[in-house]
Design an enzyme around this catalytic site. Structure first.
Site, mmCIF file in Angstrom:
data_model
loop_
_atom_site.group_PDB
_atom_site.id
_atom_site.type_symbol
_atom_site.label_atom_id
_atom_site.label_comp_id
_atom_site.label_asym_id
_atom_site.label_seq_id
_atom_site.Cartn_x
_atom_site.Cartn_y
_atom_site.Cartn_z
ATOM 1 N N GLY A 36 9.231 21.007 37.019
ATOM 2 C CA GLY A 36 8.877 22.689 36.979
ATOM 3 C C GLY A 36 9.841 23.095 35.689
ATOM 4 O O GLY A 36 9.519 23.178 34.505
ATOM 5 N N ARG B 129 -1.214 20.108 47.349
ATOM 6 C CA ARG B 129 0.192 20.488 47.440
ATOM 7 C C ARG B 129 0.816 21.048 48.748
ATOM 8 O O ARG B 129 0.155 21.990 49.216
ATOM 9 C CB ARG B 129 0.819 21.466 46.216
ATOM 10 C CG ARG B 129 2.229 21.384 46.148
ATOM 11 C CD ARG B 129 2.529 21.983 44.502
ATOM 12 N NE ARG B 129 3.731 21.485 44.101
ATOM 13 C CZ ARG B 129 4.905 21.926 43.476
ATOM 14 N NH1 ARG B 129 4.738 23.419 43.367
ATOM 15 N NH2 ARG B 129 5.854 21.376 43.115
ATOM 16 N N GLN C 250 -4.555 25.089 39.651
ATOM 17 C CA GLN C 250 -3.983 25.310 41.102
ATOM 18 C C GLN C 250 -4.438 26.677 41.874
ATOM 19 O O GLN C 250 -4.236 27.782 41.250
ATOM 20 C CB GLN C 250 -2.309 25.327 41.082
ATOM 21 C CG GLN C 250 -1.927 25.328 42.615
ATOM 22 C CD GLN C 250 -0.362 25.623 42.674
ATOM 23 O OE1 GLN C 250 0.301 26.713 42.275
ATOM 24 N NE2 GLN C 250 0.211 24.621 43.485
ATOM 25 N N TYR D 109 2.444 29.995 51.113
ATOM 26 C CA TYR D 109 1.194 31.042 51.101
ATOM 27 C C TYR D 109 0.143 30.848 52.077
ATOM 28 O O TYR D 109 0.367 30.049 53.119
ATOM 29 C CB TYR D 109 0.658 30.877 49.363
ATOM 30 C CG TYR D 109 1.736 31.032 48.505
ATOM 31 C CD1 TYR D 109 2.140 32.380 48.604
ATOM 32 C CD2 TYR D 109 2.579 30.152 47.792
ATOM 33 C CE1 TYR D 109 3.129 32.711 47.584
ATOM 34 C CE2 TYR D 109 3.363 30.566 47.003
ATOM 35 C CZ TYR D 109 3.918 31.903 46.965
ATOM 36 O OH TYR D 109 4.902 32.345 45.942
HETATM 37 C C1 LIG Z 1 8.875 30.216 37.225
HETATM 38 C C2 LIG Z 1 8.285 29.201 38.316
HETATM 39 C C3 LIG Z 1 7.062 29.430 38.659
HETATM 40 C C4 LIG Z 1 6.418 28.779 39.807
HETATM 41 N N1 LIG Z 1 5.365 28.909 40.378
HETATM 42 C C5 LIG Z 1 4.713 28.212 41.000
HETATM 43 C C6 LIG Z 1 3.589 28.188 41.460
HETATM 44 O O1 LIG Z 1 2.509 29.064 40.945
HETATM 45 N N2 LIG Z 1 3.005 27.280 42.432
HETATM 46 C C7 LIG Z 1 3.678 26.226 42.929
HETATM 47 O O2 LIG Z 1 3.132 25.489 43.771
HETATM 48 N N3 LIG Z 1 5.089 26.294 42.583
HETATM 49 C C8 LIG Z 1 5.589 26.958 41.791
HETATM 50 N N4 LIG Z 1 6.926 26.704 41.375
HETATM 51 C C9 LIG Z 1 7.642 25.557 42.001
HETATM 52 C C10 LIG Z 1 7.649 24.528 40.774
HETATM 53 O O3 LIG Z 1 6.336 23.978 40.717
HETATM 54 C C11 LIG Z 1 8.672 23.553 41.131
HETATM 55 O O4 LIG Z 1 8.352 23.068 42.605
HETATM 56 C C12 LIG Z 1 9.997 23.795 41.471
HETATM 57 O O5 LIG Z 1 10.451 24.755 40.234
HETATM 58 C C13 LIG Z 1 11.070 22.864 41.596
HETATM 59 O O6 LIG Z 1 10.878 22.092 40.383
HETATM 60 P P1 LIG Z 1 11.943 21.831 39.358
HETATM 61 O O7 LIG Z 1 13.321 21.593 39.895
HETATM 62 O O8 LIG Z 1 11.268 20.796 38.465
HETATM 63 O O9 LIG Z 1 11.790 22.966 38.725
HETATM 64 C C14 LIG Z 1 7.525 27.710 40.492
HETATM 65 C C15 LIG Z 1 8.809 27.675 39.843
HETATM 66 C C16 LIG Z 1 9.054 28.269 38.765
HETATM 67 C C17 LIG Z 1 10.538 27.985 38.235
#
Ligand SMILES: Cc1cc2nc3c(=O)[nH]c(=O)nc-3n(C[C@H](O)[C@H](O)[C@H](O)COP(=O)(O)O)c2cc1C
Length: 358
Positions: A315, A229, A99, A182
């Site tokens: 995530g 994304r 990514q 971003y």
């Molecule tokens: C620790 C953490 C770091 C994340 N870092 C990113 C990232 O670098 N890039 C991104 O697009 N989303 C990032 N996210 C968002 C996740 O990709 C995801 O959209 C979000 O956690 C919601 O999904 P979930 O309910 O399955 O956790 C991050 C989420 C978490 C929990």
């Protein structure tokens, strides 16, 4: 009816199932010059059972870095170090996309490993509300330097070079981070982007940077290994979108002819809009459903069965469950994520979540 455990074509690849590891910043790139480490290879290798892994956000340039100890893909040293990660995933039969995350105004001069003269860039000189996490602690975001024509050309070139670096490092493909406030999202928005030139002002102006980066990267590495994304209506990182439906309709219409590997929607509060984008997008869709107050759970797999999406990304649940696909197949149980260990630190809360067999 399709199920999550059937293979599916994603661009030039076949994913062995439809469960995607969502991108997650973990801030453990302690290698020299913001390079990944052997521990990161272990972490991603443990999660190779995903149909597709999308890595944590990776800065395509020094000025694209918005958090401490996040990895880059803009030096030979970083490319060499990423090879251990991609090899660990491929040895286990997995697929992994890098990514590319340029954080734009969500950065801080103290984050860059330079003489302190580098400043965050953005669409316009509009400071985001909130604070950056710098090595010296939280600091208010600064007013970014608006990208001029040369700066935009350089930014597109940086993304393109980083994408080529990703392929050289063994990644199967690249995901552009156009979500979560971003740089690309800043250009898409109506508050961070106050430009009156062809890179703003109208819907077609505000989508232009995302489209041009996608076009350039697709030319360099092939559209069939490029994903994007987006997070329509997500206000994270001080984003306002007065007209998100018009914006993302136009974006999808512009991108359809490119034939990208996938569109990845990080669904925002306007979850009803997803069905419209799903119908409008002619390619493969990955959906991370909107689940305020909780993380995405096993029930989201129904979205594949109903045809609401082709793949689902997880995530938090993937963070805590290296063998998530097996656990979903078995109906659980699931380890609980420890968010206090999300960013930085060592193997604890990173590579020590047990698999079922353990
Ligand atoms: C620790 C953490 C770091 C994340 N870092 C990113 C990232 O670098 N890039 C991104 O697009 N989303 C990032 N996210 C968002 C996740 O990709 C995801 O959209 C979000 O956690 C919601 O999904 P979930 O309910 O399955 O956790 C991050 C989420 C978490 C929990």
């Amino acid at each position: 009816m399709s199920t999550a455990f059937e293979p599916i074509r994603v661009g030039r690849f076949t994913a062995r199932n439809r469960v995607v590891m969502a991108p997650m910043t973990r801030s453990r790139a302690y290698g020299d010059g913001a390079s990944p480490t052997a521990l990161m290879a272990t972490y991603y290798g443990q999660r190779a059972g995903a149909g597709l892994i999308v890595t944590e956000g990776i800065q395509p340039s020094a000025v694209g870095q918005g958090y401490v100890t996040t990895p880059g893909l803009h030096s030979a040293e970083q490319v060499a170090a990423w090879r251990q990660v991609t090899a660990a995933v491929h040895e286990r039969g997995g697929l992994i996309f890098a990514q590319l995350m340029h954080t734009g105004r969500i950065g801080h001069p103290d984050l860059y490993a330079t003489d302190g003269t580098l400043v965050p860039v953005g669409a316009s000189a509009v400071r985001a509300a909130g604070q950056a996490y710098t090595p010296q602690g939280p600091r208010d975001f600064v007013t970014p330097e608006p990208l001029d024509a040369a700066g935009i050309a350089r930014t597109i070139a940086d993304y393109t070079a980083a994408a080529s670096n990703a392929i050289a490092a063994g990644f199967d493909g690249v995901e552009l981070h156009g979500a979560n406030g971003y740089l690309l999202h800043q250009f898409l928005s109506t508050n961070a982007n106050q430009r009156d030139d062809e890179w703003g002002a109208t819907v077609s102006g505000r989508i232009r940077l995302t489209v041009e980066v996608a076009r350039s990267v697709a030319t360099a590495i092939g559209a069939d290994r490029l994903g994007l994304r987006i997070s329509p209506s997500n206000p994270f990182n001080d984003i306002v979108e007065d007209d998100h439906r018009a914006t993302y309709r136009a974006l999808v219409d512009e991108l359809n002819p490119l034939g990208l590997a996938y569109l990845h929607i990080g669904e925002g509060p306007d979850a009803e809009f997803t069905a419209e984008l799903r119908a409008r997008w002619t390619g493969t869709l990955i959906l991370n459903p909107y689940t305020p107050e909780a993380f995405t759970g096993p029930e989201a797999l129904k979205l594949i069965e109903t045809g609401a999406t082709d793949l689902v990304s997880y995530g938090a649940l993937f963070l805590a469950n290296p063998d998530l696909v097996e656990r979903l197949r078995a109906g659980g149980p699931f380890n609980t994520p420890d968010y206090t260990k999300a960013y930085g630190g060592d193997h604890e809360g990173y590579t020590d979540y047990p698999a079922l067999a353990e």
